[in-house]
Scaffold this motif. Structure first.
Motif, PDB file in Angstrom:
ATOM      1  N   THR A  51       0.884  -1.162   0.000  1.00  0.00           N
ATOM      2  CA  THR A  51       0.000   0.000   0.000  1.00  0.00           C
ATOM      3  C   THR A  51       0.920   1.210   0.000  1.00  0.00           C
ATOM      4  N   SER A  52       0.886   1.969  -1.081  1.00  0.00           N
ATOM      5  CA  SER A  52       1.800   3.093  -1.254  1.00  0.00           C
ATOM      6  C   SER A  52       1.023   4.357  -1.563  1.00  0.00           C
ATOM      7  N   MET A  53       1.619   5.488  -1.206  1.00  0.00           N
ATOM      8  CA  MET A  53       0.953   6.774  -1.414  1.00  0.00           C
ATOM      9  C   MET A  53       1.886   7.739  -2.123  1.00  0.00           C
ATOM     10  N   SER A  54       1.314   8.574  -2.959  1.00  0.00           N
ATOM     11  CA  SER A  54       2.073   9.618  -3.621  1.00  0.00           C
ATOM     12  C   SER A  54       2.680  10.553  -2.576  1.00  0.00           C
ATOM     13  N   GLU A  55       3.969  10.835  -2.697  1.00  0.00           N
ATOM     14  CA  GLU A  55       4.602  11.783  -1.779  1.00  0.00           C
ATOM     15  C   GLU A  55       3.984  13.167  -1.907  1.00  0.00           C
ATOM     16  N   VAL A  56       3.605  13.535  -3.128  1.00  0.00           N
ATOM     17  CA  VAL A  56       2.960  14.841  -3.343  1.00  0.00           C
ATOM     18  C   VAL A  56       1.671  14.908  -2.531  1.00  0.00           C
ATOM     19  N   SER A  57       0.862  13.852  -2.625  1.00  0.00           N
ATOM     20  CA  SER A  57      -0.413  13.818  -1.903  1.00  0.00           C
ATOM     21  C   SER A  57      -0.182  13.758  -0.396  1.00  0.00           C
ATOM     22  N   TRP A  58       0.792  12.944   0.030  1.00  0.00           N
ATOM     23  CA  TRP A  58       1.105  12.820   1.455  1.00  0.00           C
ATOM     24  C   TRP A  58       1.532  14.161   2.040  1.00  0.00           C
ATOM     25  N   ASN A  59       2.378  14.875   1.336  1.00  0.00           N
ATOM     26  CA  ASN A  59       2.912  16.132   1.849  1.00  0.00           C
ATOM     27  C   ASN A  59       1.869  17.244   1.901  1.00  0.00           C
ATOM     28  N   LYS A  60       0.778  17.081   1.180  1.00  0.00           N
ATOM     29  CA  LYS A  60      -0.308  18.066   1.236  1.00  0.00           C
ATOM     30  C   LYS A  60      -1.109  17.948   2.529  1.00  0.00           C
ATOM     31  N   LEU A  61      -1.071  16.774   3.151  1.00  0.00           N
ATOM     32  CA  LEU A  61      -1.886  16.533   4.346  1.00  0.00           C
ATOM     33  C   LEU A  61      -1.206  17.077   5.589  1.00  0.00           C
ATOM     34  N   PRO A  62      -1.968  17.715   6.481  1.00  0.00           N
ATOM     35  CA  PRO A  62      -1.383  18.086   7.781  1.00  0.00           C
ATOM     36  C   PRO A  62      -1.066  16.829   8.580  1.00  0.00           C
ATOM     37  N   GLU A  63      -0.247  16.980   9.608  1.00  0.00           N
ATOM     38  CA  GLU A  63       0.268  15.835  10.341  1.00  0.00           C
ATOM     39  C   GLU A  63      -0.828  14.962  10.935  1.00  0.00           C
ATOM     40  N   ASP A  64      -1.896  15.572  11.452  1.00  0.00           N
ATOM     41  CA  ASP A  64      -2.957  14.777  12.076  1.00  0.00           C
ATOM     42  C   ASP A  64      -3.662  13.890  11.054  1.00  0.00           C
ATOM     43  N   LEU A  65      -3.820  14.387   9.828  1.00  0.00           N
ATOM     44  CA  LEU A  65      -4.457  13.574   8.783  1.00  0.00           C
ATOM     45  C   LEU A  65      -3.502  12.527   8.231  1.00  0.00           C
ATOM     46  N   GLN A  66      -2.212  12.844   8.201  1.00  0.00           N
ATOM     47  CA  GLN A  66      -1.227  11.827   7.815  1.00  0.00           C
ATOM     48  C   GLN A  66      -1.306  10.626   8.758  1.00  0.00           C
ATOM     49  N   THR A  67      -1.432  10.909  10.042  1.00  0.00           N
ATOM     50  CA  THR A  67      -1.529   9.827  11.032  1.00  0.00           C
ATOM     51  C   THR A  67      -2.769   8.973  10.792  1.00  0.00           C
ATOM     52  N   ILE A  68      -3.883   9.616  10.472  1.00  0.00           N
ATOM     53  CA  ILE A  68      -5.126   8.881  10.204  1.00  0.00           C
ATOM     54  C   ILE A  68      -4.959   7.970   8.988  1.00  0.00           C
ATOM     55  N   VAL A  69      -4.361   8.490   7.921  1.00  0.00           N
ATOM     56  CA  VAL A  69      -4.163   7.691   6.702  1.00  0.00           C
ATOM     57  C   VAL A  69      -3.209   6.529   6.961  1.00  0.00           C
ATOM     58  N   GLN A  70      -2.107   6.803   7.666  1.00  0.00           N
ATOM     59  CA  GLN A  70      -1.146   5.744   7.968  1.00  0.00           C
ATOM     60  C   GLN A  70      -1.785   4.652   8.817  1.00  0.00           C
ATOM     61  N   ASP A  71      -2.510   5.038   9.859  1.00  0.00           N
ATOM     62  CA  ASP A  71      -3.163   4.057  10.733  1.00  0.00           C
ATOM     63  C   ASP A  71      -4.196   3.228   9.970  1.00  0.00           C
ATOM     64  N   ALA A  72      -4.917   3.874   9.060  1.00  0.00           N
ATOM     65  CA  ALA A  72      -5.928   3.157   8.272  1.00  0.00           C
ATOM     66  C   ALA A  72      -5.273   2.126   7.361  1.00  0.00           C
ATOM     67  N   ALA A  73      -4.115   2.468   6.800  1.00  0.00           N
ATOM     68  CA  ALA A  73      -3.402   1.522   5.931  1.00  0.00           C
ATOM     69  C   ALA A  73      -2.944   0.303   6.721  1.00  0.00           C
ATOM     70  N   VAL A  74      -2.468   0.528   7.952  1.00  0.00           N
ATOM     71  CA  VAL A  74      -2.014  -0.585   8.794  1.00  0.00           C
ATOM     72  C   VAL A  74      -3.184  -1.477   9.180  1.00  0.00           C
ATOM     73  N   SER A  75      -4.306  -0.870   9.559  1.00  0.00           N
ATOM     74  CA  SER A  75      -5.496  -1.657   9.918  1.00  0.00           C
ATOM     75  C   SER A  75      -5.993  -2.467   8.724  1.00  0.00           C
ATOM     76  N   ALA A  76      -6.028  -1.826   7.563  1.00  0.00           N
ATOM     77  CA  ALA A  76      -6.495  -2.508   6.354  1.00  0.00           C
ATOM     78  C   ALA A  76      -5.571  -3.655   5.979  1.00  0.00           C
ATOM     79  N   ASN A  77      -4.292  -3.509   6.289  1.00  0.00           N
ATOM     80  CA  ASN A  77      -3.311  -4.548   5.995  1.00  0.00           C
ATOM     81  C   ASN A  77      -3.663  -5.856   6.716  1.00  0.00           C
ATOM     82  N   ALA A  78      -3.956  -5.747   8.016  1.00  0.00           N
ATOM     83  CA  ALA A  78      -4.326  -6.930   8.793  1.00  0.00           C
ATOM     84  C   ALA A  78      -5.658  -7.495   8.315  1.00  0.00           C
TER      85      ALA A  78
END
Length: 331
Positions: free
Chosen positions: A245-272
């Protein structure tokens, strides 16, 4: 019906209010997720899980739209688009990204993992393997951020005409492979003739005889109706598939830190979640393929296949400059 000037002004004000209210509730960010496969498939289940979690936890600040079945293109093209941020996220097999990340080739090595659960422990978020590939993404400068590596089902062989019960049945068959040197060398060891064909062109290749044998996950085989052109399924379980599960760096860098955390956590949960769905699909699909689609299913002695490839593992790792990855996986 006559509309007075006063009524028109009231209606106009109401419409304006609705537009303003709608704008107030519009998402601040939107993410487009690409998958290459048709449902049912763990990748699409993972994408939906990410969508649900991200939209809920961001309280609507992020809107997620899923484009499955290769609607946005084949994986190599999508990876290129992600570098520009025109596609935001993808969930796919690592074998389709070896042109950009050659080190991903290690994951197509046959009989590398014992089970999907142990595979997730070895490659999943927080592992040394995950950290290794995070560094490789950065070194390659491909414009993507790795969110998670996971397990998404066993890959098995299927053929157009030959019922395969042992390695001896493979000699001389034209074997479809993705653009992965590991795959090509592995199947050559069985006397097969590798033919590189994109996933989206595989049905036609099997139908026309460009390829006579293929390998895939069971959901991929079923969802793309490949049983119609390769109705002989052999449960070799030669590879336990690794997905990214990979994300565009351009898209990632547009997100504030709190939303980055939400996206990262969702990817980990979806992985399991994807691992559990993969196990569920693999168990159910074999029965469905045989009973509903007339697929001939054979259960070969996997030890015979393992005997052919076991001596190749270290050689393949050395030949393809994947010794560091091989040693890391074997720790």
């Amino acid at each position: 019906m006559h509309i007075t000037r006063r009524t028109a002004l009231v209606l106009g004000a109401s419409v304006a209010s609705m537009v303003i209210a709608s704008s107030a509730f519009a998402a601040d960010y939107s993410l487009r997720i690409h998958t290459l496969v048709k449902s049912p498939h763990p990748y699409n289940d993972m994408a939906l899980a990410i969508k649900d979690e991200v939209e809920a936890k961001s309280e609507g600040r992020i809107a997620v739209k899923i484009f499955d079945s290769g609607q946005l293109g084949q994986d190599p093209a999508v990876i290129g688009e992600m570098a520009f941020g025109t596609i935001d996220m993808m969930i796919s097999t690592t074998s389709n990204a070896v042109q950009q990340i050659p080190e991903f080739g290690i994951f197509t090595m046959p009989y590398l993992f014992e089970s999907m659960d142990s595979e997730l422990e070895i490659v999943g978020p927080g592992s040394a393997v995950h950290a290794h590939f995070e560094d490789i993404y950065a070194e390659r400068g491909i414009g993507m951020k790795l969110l998670a590596l996971g397990a998404s089902g066993a890959r098995n062989m299927s053929t157009a005409d030959v019922v395969v019960t042992g390695p001896e049945d493979l000699n001389g068959l034209k074997m479809r492979t993705p653009p992965s040197p590991m795959d090509s060398q592995t199947w050559s060891a069985f006397g097969m003739l590798p033919v590189t064909v994109a996933w989206g062109e595989l049905y036609a290749a099997m139908q026309t005889g460009v390829a006579e044998a293929m390998e895939s996950s069971l959901p991929g085989y079923t969802g793309s109706k490949l049983y119609e052109v390769a109705p002989n399924l052999t449960l070799t379980q030669h590879t336990l598939q690794v997905n990214h599960t990979s994300m565009s760096e351009v898209s990632w860098n547009k997100l504030p830190e709190d939303l980055q955390t939400i996206v990262q956590d969702a990817a980990v949960s979806a992985n399991a979640y994807g691992v559990e769905k993969a196990k569920e699909y693999d168990a159910a699909l074999v029965e469905t393929l045989a009973s509903e689609y007339g697929v001939t299913v054979s259960y070969p002695d996997k030890a015979a296949f393992m005997e052919v490839v076991a001596p190749l593992q270290e050689k393949l790792a050395a030949d393809l400059d994947l010794e560091a990855e091989y040693e890391l996986l074997k720790k």
